[in-house]
Write a protein that holds these residues in place. Structure first.
Motif, mmCIF file in Angstrom:
data_model
loop_
_atom_site.group_PDB
_atom_site.id
_atom_site.type_symbol
_atom_site.label_atom_id
_atom_site.label_comp_id
_atom_site.label_asym_id
_atom_site.label_seq_id
_atom_site.Cartn_x
_atom_site.Cartn_y
_atom_site.Cartn_z
ATOM 1 N N HIS A 145 -4.758 15.970 -1.492
ATOM 2 C CA HIS A 145 -3.537 17.056 -1.405
ATOM 3 C C HIS A 145 -3.427 17.455 -3.106
ATOM 4 O O HIS A 145 -3.799 16.705 -3.870
ATOM 5 C CB HIS A 145 -2.357 16.664 -0.947
ATOM 6 C CG HIS A 145 -1.524 15.655 -1.441
ATOM 7 N ND1 HIS A 145 -1.059 14.369 -0.961
ATOM 8 C CD2 HIS A 145 -0.904 15.375 -2.915
ATOM 9 C CE1 HIS A 145 -0.511 13.615 -1.815
ATOM 10 N NE2 HIS A 145 -0.574 14.105 -2.883
ATOM 11 N N HIS A 189 0.570 15.633 3.978
ATOM 12 C CA HIS A 189 0.623 16.912 3.373
ATOM 13 C C HIS A 189 -0.803 17.232 2.619
ATOM 14 O O HIS A 189 -1.228 16.326 1.988
ATOM 15 C CB HIS A 189 1.880 17.074 2.528
ATOM 16 C CG HIS A 189 1.978 16.041 1.456
ATOM 17 N ND1 HIS A 189 2.586 14.815 1.798
ATOM 18 C CD2 HIS A 189 1.535 16.041 0.038
ATOM 19 C CE1 HIS A 189 2.664 14.115 0.588
ATOM 20 N NE2 HIS A 189 2.022 15.098 -0.362
ATOM 21 N N HIS A 205 -0.892 17.390 -9.967
ATOM 22 C CA HIS A 205 -1.863 16.407 -9.549
ATOM 23 C C HIS A 205 -2.535 16.642 -8.162
ATOM 24 O O HIS A 205 -2.158 17.422 -7.622
ATOM 25 C CB HIS A 205 -1.025 14.901 -9.319
ATOM 26 C CG HIS A 205 -0.255 14.811 -7.999
ATOM 27 N ND1 HIS A 205 0.932 15.048 -8.318
ATOM 28 C CD2 HIS A 205 -0.605 14.601 -6.977
ATOM 29 C CE1 HIS A 205 1.554 14.855 -6.792
ATOM 30 N NE2 HIS A 205 0.554 14.356 -6.143
ATOM 31 N N MET A 207 -4.317 14.269 -5.283
ATOM 32 C CA MET A 207 -4.358 13.137 -4.680
ATOM 33 C C MET A 207 -5.772 12.882 -3.759
ATOM 34 O O MET A 207 -6.124 13.696 -3.007
ATOM 35 C CB MET A 207 -2.990 12.884 -3.447
ATOM 36 C CG MET A 207 -2.855 11.510 -2.994
ATOM 37 S SD MET A 207 -3.960 10.964 -1.920
ATOM 38 C CE MET A 207 -4.198 12.170 -0.501
ATOM 39 N N HIS A 237 5.363 6.204 -1.679
ATOM 40 C CA HIS A 237 6.201 7.243 -1.334
ATOM 41 C C HIS A 237 7.133 7.183 -0.066
ATOM 42 O O HIS A 237 6.686 6.481 0.722
ATOM 43 C CB HIS A 237 5.410 8.411 -1.171
ATOM 44 C CG HIS A 237 4.906 9.009 -2.783
ATOM 45 N ND1 HIS A 237 5.661 9.474 -3.405
ATOM 46 C CD2 HIS A 237 3.724 9.176 -3.188
ATOM 47 C CE1 HIS A 237 5.313 9.943 -4.555
ATOM 48 N NE2 HIS A 237 3.844 9.607 -4.435
ATOM 49 N N TYR A 246 -0.203 6.982 -10.299
ATOM 50 C CA TYR A 246 -0.533 8.175 -11.029
ATOM 51 C C TYR A 246 -1.449 7.885 -12.144
ATOM 52 O O TYR A 246 -0.729 7.152 -12.998
ATOM 53 C CB TYR A 246 0.552 9.162 -10.976
ATOM 54 C CG TYR A 246 0.999 9.771 -9.891
ATOM 55 C CD1 TYR A 246 1.859 8.886 -9.045
ATOM 56 C CD2 TYR A 246 1.052 11.222 -9.527
ATOM 57 C CE1 TYR A 246 2.463 9.314 -7.850
ATOM 58 C CE2 TYR A 246 1.539 11.523 -8.548
ATOM 59 C CZ TYR A 246 2.203 10.726 -7.479
ATOM 60 O OH TYR A 246 2.581 11.346 -6.582
ATOM 61 N N GLU A 256 -3.469 11.164 -8.370
ATOM 62 C CA GLU A 256 -2.801 10.080 -7.696
ATOM 63 C C GLU A 256 -3.802 9.527 -6.815
ATOM 64 O O GLU A 256 -4.535 10.001 -6.114
ATOM 65 C CB GLU A 256 -1.687 10.787 -6.637
ATOM 66 C CG GLU A 256 -0.927 9.711 -5.864
ATOM 67 C CD GLU A 256 0.020 10.391 -4.873
ATOM 68 O OE1 GLU A 256 0.026 11.568 -4.842
ATOM 69 O OE2 GLU A 256 0.667 9.824 -4.068
#
Ligand SMILES: [Fe+2]
Length: 292
Positions: A145, A189, A205, A207, A237, A246, A256
Motif C-alpha cells: 500500500h 488497504h 510511505h 508498505m 497497527h 518504518y 513500512e
C-alpha cells in the motif's frame, strides 16, 4: 469490487542508487534485476519488476501504477475519468515498453502527481530469489500500500472511491483530517491518505509485507545496527493489524516493512473508525540510537 484490482508498482527517482541497492536488497530482501548508474530495478515476486528507482536530481516518488483487470476495464476507466474531469492519456509505446505492461493510462491526481493505471504486466519464468530469504505477500493483493499526504482528502475520495471504485476500509482519527483507508482486494488497504499541513505532499510511505515475522525482525536488527535511519519503532497497527516498522529510504520518504496484515472479506466488510493508528509501538523521535 471495482475495476482496479491492486497496487502494481512504484517508480521513484533517487540521488544515491548504490545506497538504494543496499537498502532494498541486502536489508529488505528484494531481488535486483538491473543495477546500472541509471537504474535500479527490483523484483518482489514473479512480476518482472515492482519497484523502479531511477537516478535523478530529486529524491521523490514519480508515480505508481494501479492494476486493472483487462483492456475493457482500462477503456471503461478512461471514459469515466475523462467525463469526470480527469484528463487521461494512453501511455506511449516507450512508456508501455519501460513498464513492461500491455497497455496503460496516465492521469494526474488532484495534487498533480502522475498516476498510472495498467493491465497485463510482464511475469518472469525464472523464480524470484531473495538475498535474505524474504517472501513477499503480493499476488492478487498487489505490491502493498501507499500512504499519501494530500492537500484535501475530499477530491481524493472522489477520484479513488467514486471514479476508480476503491472501497472504504475505515477511517482513523489521526488529527483534524481523518486518515482514509481504501481497499481494492482482500488486503485491508492498498491506499491511504490524509491532510497534514506539516507533511510534504505525495507518498509518505510504501508498505511491503513479508510472510514471516522473523524476516521483519532480522531486517529490524540490521536497521538497529545502522543500516538505515529508523522512521518508527516496531509496532502494531489498529486497523490492518500489521506488525511493522518504518524506515527512511535513502530518498527520505519511508518504507513500512510488515508482517501479518489483515485480509478482509470484501463482500461483508463493514467500514469502521479508529481513535488511533497503533495498538502499541511505532514510536517516533530519538528513541533509539541506531548510529545511522
Ligand atoms: Fe502503512
Amino acid at each position: 469490487m471495482g475495476k482496479i484490482r491492486a497496487l502494481g508498482y512504484l517508480v521513484a527517482t533517487a540521488t544515491d542508487l548504490p545506497a538504494w541497492k543496499t537498502f532494498a536488497s541486502d536489508v529488505h530482501g528484494m531481488q535486483v534485476v538491473e543495477h546500472t548508474e541509471e537504474r535500479l530495478l527490483l523484483r518482489l515476486d514473479d512480476r518482472s519488476w515492482r519497484i523502479d528507482v531511477r537516478a535523478g536530481d530529486e529524491d521523490r516518488v514519480q508515480t505508481y501504477g494501479w492494476e486493472a483487470g483487462s483492456a475493457e476495464d482500462l477503456d471503461e476507466l478512461e471514459k469515466i475519468l475523462t467525463v469526470n474531469g480527469f484528463p487521461t492519456r494512453r501511455g506511449t509505446a516507450a512508456e508501455i515498453g519501460e513498464r513492461r505492461v500491455t497497455d496503460m493510462l496516465v492521469l494526474n491526481d488532484p495534487d498533480g502527481t502522475p498516476v498510472e493505471i495498467f493491465y497485463g504486466q510482464s511475469r518472469e519464468h525464472s523464480p524470484f530469489v531473495s538475498p535474505t530469504g524474504a517472501k513477499f505477500v503480493t499476488g492478487d493483493l498487489g505490491l502493498g500500500h501507499v500512504m499519501l499526504s494530500v492537500s484535501d482528502s475530499n477530491p481524493f475520495r472522489r477520484l479513488y472511491m467514486d471514479l476508480l471504485g476503491l472501497s472504504l476500509s475505515d477511517y482513523i482519527d489521526l488529527g483534524p483530517d481523518p486518515g482514509t483507508f481504501l481497499h481494492c482486494n482482500r488486503r485491508h488497504h492498498s491506499l491511504a491518505f490524509t491532510y497534514r499541513p506539516e507533511v510534504p505532499l505525495g507518498v509518505g510511505h510504501l508498505m511491503v509485507q513479508v510472510e514471516n515475522v522473523d524476516t521483519v525482525g532480522r531486517a529490524y536488527d540490521k536497521i538497529l545496527d545502522g543500516a538505515a535511519p529508523l522512521g518508527s519503532t516496531l509496532g502494531k497497527h489498529t486497523n490492518d493489524e500489521m506488525i511493522s516498522y518504518y524506515v527512511k529510504t535513502p530518498s527520505g520518504w519511508e518504507m513500512e516493512y510488515g508482517y501479518g496484515g489483515l485480509e478482509i472479506d470484501v463482500d461483508t466488510w463493514v467500514p469502521g473508525r479508529w481513535d488511533a493508528a497503533h495498538f502499541w509501538g511505532h514510536k517516533r523521535g530519538k528513541l533509539i540510537d541506531t548510529g545511522a
